[in-house]
Scaffold this motif. Structure first.
Motif, mmCIF file in Angstrom:
data_model
loop_
_atom_site.group_PDB
_atom_site.id
_atom_site.type_symbol
_atom_site.label_atom_id
_atom_site.label_comp_id
_atom_site.label_asym_id
_atom_site.label_seq_id
_atom_site.Cartn_x
_atom_site.Cartn_y
_atom_site.Cartn_z
ATOM 1 N N ASP A 161 -10.897 -1.593 27.078
ATOM 2 C CA ASP A 161 -10.609 -2.499 28.455
ATOM 3 C C ASP A 161 -11.958 -2.421 29.271
ATOM 4 O OD1 ASP A 161 -8.268 -3.044 27.226
ATOM 5 O OD2 ASP A 161 -7.047 -2.219 28.757
ATOM 6 N N TYR A 162 -12.580 -1.386 29.121
ATOM 7 C CA TYR A 162 -13.687 -1.014 29.985
ATOM 8 C C TYR A 162 -14.933 -1.256 29.520
ATOM 9 C CZ TYR A 162 -10.223 0.738 33.227
ATOM 10 O OH TYR A 162 -9.072 0.662 33.878
ATOM 11 N N VAL A 163 -15.159 -1.638 28.108
ATOM 12 C CA VAL A 163 -16.524 -2.166 27.717
ATOM 13 C C VAL A 163 -16.670 -3.473 27.622
ATOM 14 C CG1 VAL A 163 -17.572 -1.869 25.279
ATOM 15 C CG2 VAL A 163 -15.594 -0.203 25.891
ATOM 16 N N ASP A 164 -17.857 -3.990 28.391
ATOM 17 C CA ASP A 164 -18.087 -5.305 28.633
ATOM 18 C C ASP A 164 -18.413 -6.050 27.129
ATOM 19 O OD1 ASP A 164 -17.782 -5.062 31.431
ATOM 20 O OD2 ASP A 164 -19.995 -4.556 31.825
ATOM 21 N N ASN A 165 -19.101 -5.389 26.543
ATOM 22 C CA ASN A 165 -19.613 -5.979 25.244
ATOM 23 C C ASN A 165 -18.678 -5.477 24.049
ATOM 24 O OD1 ASN A 165 -20.619 -6.864 22.747
ATOM 25 N ND2 ASN A 165 -22.512 -5.664 22.809
ATOM 26 N N LYS A 166 -17.436 -6.543 23.868
ATOM 27 C CA LYS A 166 -16.369 -5.974 22.959
ATOM 28 C C LYS A 166 -16.939 -5.946 21.435
ATOM 29 C CE LYS A 166 -13.309 -6.409 26.316
ATOM 30 N NZ LYS A 166 -13.070 -5.293 27.019
ATOM 31 N N ALA A 167 -18.042 -6.382 21.329
ATOM 32 C CA ALA A 167 -18.724 -6.079 19.986
ATOM 33 C C ALA A 167 -18.914 -4.873 19.626
ATOM 34 C CB ALA A 167 -19.851 -7.025 19.988
ATOM 35 N N ARG A 168 -18.990 -4.111 20.557
ATOM 36 C CA ARG A 168 -19.237 -2.718 20.460
ATOM 37 C C ARG A 168 -18.063 -1.869 19.768
ATOM 38 N NH1 ARG A 168 -21.522 -0.032 25.762
ATOM 39 N NH2 ARG A 168 -21.858 1.787 24.457
ATOM 40 N N VAL A 169 -16.850 -2.210 19.981
ATOM 41 C CA VAL A 169 -15.688 -1.650 19.930
ATOM 42 C C VAL A 169 -15.248 -1.651 18.258
ATOM 43 C CG1 VAL A 169 -13.155 -1.336 20.419
ATOM 44 C CG2 VAL A 169 -14.723 -2.212 22.104
ATOM 45 N N VAL A 170 -15.344 -0.732 17.609
ATOM 46 C CA VAL A 170 -14.770 -0.331 16.287
ATOM 47 C C VAL A 170 -13.756 -0.917 16.079
ATOM 48 C CG1 VAL A 170 -15.083 1.044 14.299
ATOM 49 C CG2 VAL A 170 -16.573 1.512 16.296
ATOM 50 N N SER A 171 -13.210 -1.813 15.150
ATOM 51 C CA SER A 171 -12.059 -2.489 14.961
ATOM 52 C C SER A 171 -11.381 -1.979 13.558
ATOM 53 C CB SER A 171 -11.984 -3.946 15.173
ATOM 54 O OG SER A 171 -13.042 -4.288 14.205
ATOM 55 N N SER A 172 -12.569 -1.388 12.865
ATOM 56 C CA SER A 172 -12.083 -1.211 11.462
ATOM 57 C C SER A 172 -11.657 0.371 11.364
ATOM 58 C CB SER A 172 -13.004 -1.387 10.490
ATOM 59 O OG SER A 172 -14.299 -0.666 10.839
ATOM 60 N N GLU A 173 -11.361 0.926 10.252
ATOM 61 C CA GLU A 173 -11.087 2.158 9.921
ATOM 62 C C GLU A 173 -12.373 3.042 10.207
ATOM 63 O OE1 GLU A 173 -8.315 3.860 8.185
ATOM 64 O OE2 GLU A 173 -7.199 2.023 9.134
ATOM 65 N N LEU A 174 -12.123 4.251 10.847
ATOM 66 C CA LEU A 174 -13.310 4.798 11.398
ATOM 67 C C LEU A 174 -13.934 5.626 10.153
ATOM 68 C CD1 LEU A 174 -12.270 6.940 14.514
ATOM 69 C CD2 LEU A 174 -13.474 4.764 14.182
ATOM 70 N N LYS A 175 -13.354 6.068 9.010
ATOM 71 C CA LYS A 175 -14.063 6.793 8.125
ATOM 72 C C LYS A 175 -15.111 5.876 7.195
ATOM 73 C CE LYS A 175 -14.240 10.948 6.534
ATOM 74 N NZ LYS A 175 -14.347 12.196 7.491
ATOM 75 N N PRO A 176 -14.353 4.820 6.879
ATOM 76 C CA PRO A 176 -15.238 3.600 6.148
ATOM 77 C C PRO A 176 -16.509 3.199 6.942
ATOM 78 C CG PRO A 176 -13.069 3.158 5.864
ATOM 79 C CD PRO A 176 -13.016 4.440 6.735
ATOM 80 N N PHE A 177 -16.141 2.934 8.448
ATOM 81 C CA PHE A 177 -17.222 2.492 9.205
ATOM 82 C C PHE A 177 -18.374 3.544 9.260
ATOM 83 C CE2 PHE A 177 -19.182 2.609 13.308
ATOM 84 C CZ PHE A 177 -19.518 1.235 13.501
ATOM 85 N N CYS A 178 -18.029 4.936 9.139
ATOM 86 C CA CYS A 178 -19.174 5.942 9.273
ATOM 87 C C CYS A 178 -20.188 5.867 7.920
ATOM 88 C CB CYS A 178 -18.625 7.315 9.558
ATOM 89 S SG CYS A 178 -17.703 7.558 10.998
#
Ligand SMILES: [Zn+2]
Length: 248
Positions: free
Chosen positions: A113-130
């Motif tokens: 909610d406090y992040v202006d650029n919502k594209a930064r928010v990871v929406s996928s599972e964290l492990k594969p993202f890493c």
């Protein structure tokens, strides 16, 4: 016990500080490591588990001196832990080097909610993202107001992905940091994110360790009548024993 980055930061800051920081409860004789009243010190019980994650605490101004701080409990639990004093103008060189190290995937833990650029928010599972890199969880350790300030005024965090925590969880966990006695947020946030990363042992160990700390911390308060039998410590030690039994 294992001395870690938070302890080092505390010692450094103490050596530099010219005045005694007058936190609430500063009259109590405390252990320098766990910050619990010396007679209830929990250092002997510090967790000893392995995990595949690294944690970086960016610590606001006087947070390191607050006995109720819980960021240090995370570094008690996760062995690869870093703690840096936040500076708006002179960020720590080692911190910057870690943030650009290709072996790590930095993840700032902050409410979406406090992040202006919502594209930064990871929406996928964290492990594969890493993607095979070691997750480097970045936690802003301070009051909610201080955490927001660090988030907004640290250009080196601006392009990093954000792991969001649920708004209702924030109101339950982070917001109440403004209440003096309930300064118990950073560890609770980490419990949730470790679980999201699939680091279940680290998450449950931190949760129990947090309960042990809270119990011991409350024992040093004179206003209340705490349970002197330390049920949380007993529960923690029992589970620790179960964890060390060979499973087949
Ligand atoms: Zn101690």
């Amino acid at each position: 016990m294992r001395i870690h980055a938070f302890h080092h930061l505390y010692q450094q800051r103490q050596a530099l500080s010219t005045k005694v920081f007058n936190a609430r409860g500063s009259k109590v004789d405390r252990c320098n490591h766990c910050q619990v009243a010396s007679k209830h010190c929990i250092c002997d019980y510090q967790p000893d588990i392995d995990s595949d994650v690294a944690v970086m605490l960016i610590v606001s101004d006087n947070e390191v001196f607050k006995p109720s701080n819980t960021g240090r409990l995370i570094l008690d639990t996760v062995k690869e832990g870093y703690a840096f004093q936040w500076s708006r103008t002179e960020p720590d060189e080692q911190m910057l080097a870690l943030l650009s190290d290709p072996n790590y995937q930095p993840l700032v833990v902050f409410p979406a909610d406090y992040v202006d650029n919502k594209a930064r928010v990871v929406s996928s599972e964290l492990k594969p993202f890493c993607d095979g890199k070691k997750p480097l969880l970045i936690l802003l350790d301070g009051s909610w107001r201080e955490a927001r300030r660090i988030f907004r005024k640290s250009p080196y965090l601006d392009n990093l992905p954000v792991v969001s925590i649920q708004p209702q969880a924030i109101s339950q966990y982070m917001m109440r940091k403004s209440d003096n006695d309930q300064h118990l947020a950073t560890a609770e946030v980490a419990i949730m994110v470790l679980e999201q990363l699939g680091e279940t042992l680290a998450s449950t160990t931190l949760e129990r360790w947090f309960c042990v700390f809270r119990e011991a911390y409350m024992l040093s308060k004179t206003r209340i009548k705490p349970d002197q039998t330390r049920p949380e410590l007993k529960r923690y030690l029992t589970t620790q024993l179960e964890n060390s039994q060979p499973t087949d």
